[in-house]
Design an enzyme around this catalytic site. Structure first.
Site, short mmCIF file in Angstrom:
data_model
loop_
_atom_site.label_atom_id
_atom_site.label_comp_id
_atom_site.label_asym_id
_atom_site.label_seq_id
_atom_site.Cartn_x
_atom_site.Cartn_y
_atom_site.Cartn_z
N THR A 209 0.83 -1.22 0.00
CA THR A 209 0.00 0.00 0.00
C THR A 209 0.85 1.26 0.00
OG1 THR A 209 -0.12 0.01 2.43
CG2 THR A 209 -1.90 -1.12 1.23
N GLU A 263 -4.50 4.00 3.51
CA GLU A 263 -3.63 3.07 2.78
C GLU A 263 -4.31 2.66 1.49
OE1 GLU A 263 -1.86 -0.06 5.20
OE2 GLU A 263 -2.67 0.90 6.98
#
Length: 337
Positions: A209, A263
């Site tokens: 992420t 994220e």
């Protein structure tokens, strides 16, 4: 489009400009009508369409302890104003000294003397000058006296009669209703920030992420998982690349996290190197709340489903989790032009 921050930035040969005034936070549908009128009048008069906006937000200056996240950053605000056809944006630094400017001085010195206004286009709820004592009626009266054409635009509402506003956008985001927020804004809600190093748990699980943290991201939606787009600028150009993403907002309860982060996992990609890069994240649809699962396997099963649903919502091919060994963060990604 030109961006001015000081009186000396304004070309001295301008005349009869058309000026609109506002913070324009979010540049939502209500702002669109005011901007469209500003541009139309400027075209009719063969003059400049100018937006006068303020930074920082006046509420943060008068109430520094207030928690107020802007719906859009100044950069995004300026980009939206340009997209609306505005020729120049004057970014007025707002401080307590500027706030003492009387309504008369605001009109004469800033609008007429500095910005060379011949016309002003504002919403009917406009307020300006010391203690917000200037309003639309005052502006109309002074405009007649000074030879300034004033256009007051009625508040615009949705079909149910609610006025378009950035307050409404914040309300919707606090419920995770990013679709509703997009309806008010006329486009997806966006936040912006610098990609930070995290704990790399996502990478280890096959979901690398791009992590955004801090208090300067803008108005972040309520905790949960969303489908959306990671927006990356193509180096050396003004173009953007939109990458389909599953986005989590929260403190990672599965691993007893303490800090709220955003994220974004780009579907199926393991080759992105975004550390230290400014990116934007567009929120398209809420998927589910942020919860702690009984096991990591249960979490992985749900994350696989998040990828599937995100791909379906965004209209892109379904992608599976990536091989952690294939993640190449640290190697520059050269995007096609």
């Amino acid at each position: 489009m030109e961006i001015w921050k000081h009186p000396s930035d304004v070309p001295s040969d301008l005349a009869n400009t058309v000026v609109t005034i506002g913070i324009f936070d979010g540049v939502h549908r209500g702002h669109h009508a005011i901007l469209a009128k500003t541009v139309a009048v400027a075209q009719e008069k063969h003059s400049y369409a100018i937006a006068l906006t303020f930074d920082p937000h006046p509420r943060l200056v008068h109430n520094p302890d207030e928690k107020l996240n802007l719906v859009s950053s100044l950069e995004d605000r300026i980009q939206r104003l340009e997209s609306a056809g505005i020729d120049a944006v004057y970014v007025q630094h707002y401080d307590l000294s500027y706030a003492e400017l009387s309504p008369n001085d605001f009109i004469q010195h800033q609008l007429i003397d500095e910005l060379h206004a011949g016309s002003v286009v504002v919403g009917e709820d406009v307020r300006f000058g010391q203690h917000n004592s200037g309003d639309g009626v005052f502006l109309l009266h002074e405009g007649t006296r000074l030879g300034l054409d004033v256009y007051l635009i009625d508040d615009l509402c949705d079909d149910d009669g609610r006025r378009w506003s950035s307050t409404w956008v914040r309300e919707l985001l606090s419920k995770g209703d990013v679709g509703g927020a997009a309806h008010v804004l006329g486009r997806p809600h966006r936040i912006r920030g610098i990609v930070q190093h995290g704990f790399k748990r996502g990478r280890e699980l096959g979901f690398p992420t791009a992590n955004l943290t801090g208090n300067n991201l803008g108005e972040v939606p309520v905790e949960g998982v969303y489908a959306g787009w990671l927006v990356q600028k193509v180096p050396g150009t003004d173009a953007n690349v939109y990458l389909p993403a599953a986005i989590s907002v929260g403190d990672n309860p599965q691993f007893d996290g303490k800090q709220r982060t955003v994220e974004a996992h780009v579907l199926g990609r393991s080759d992105l190197d975004l550390y230290g890069e400014e990116i934007a994240v567009d929120f398209i649809e809420w998927l589910r709340p942020m919860v702690k699962f009984d096991s990591v396997d249960s979490l992985l099963h749900q994350m696989d489903e998040d990828l599937r649903r995100s791909a379906e919502i965004l209209g892109v091919p379904v992608a599976k989790r990536v091989d952690p060994k294939s993640v190449t963060a640290g190697i520059n990604l050269h995007l096609p032009r």
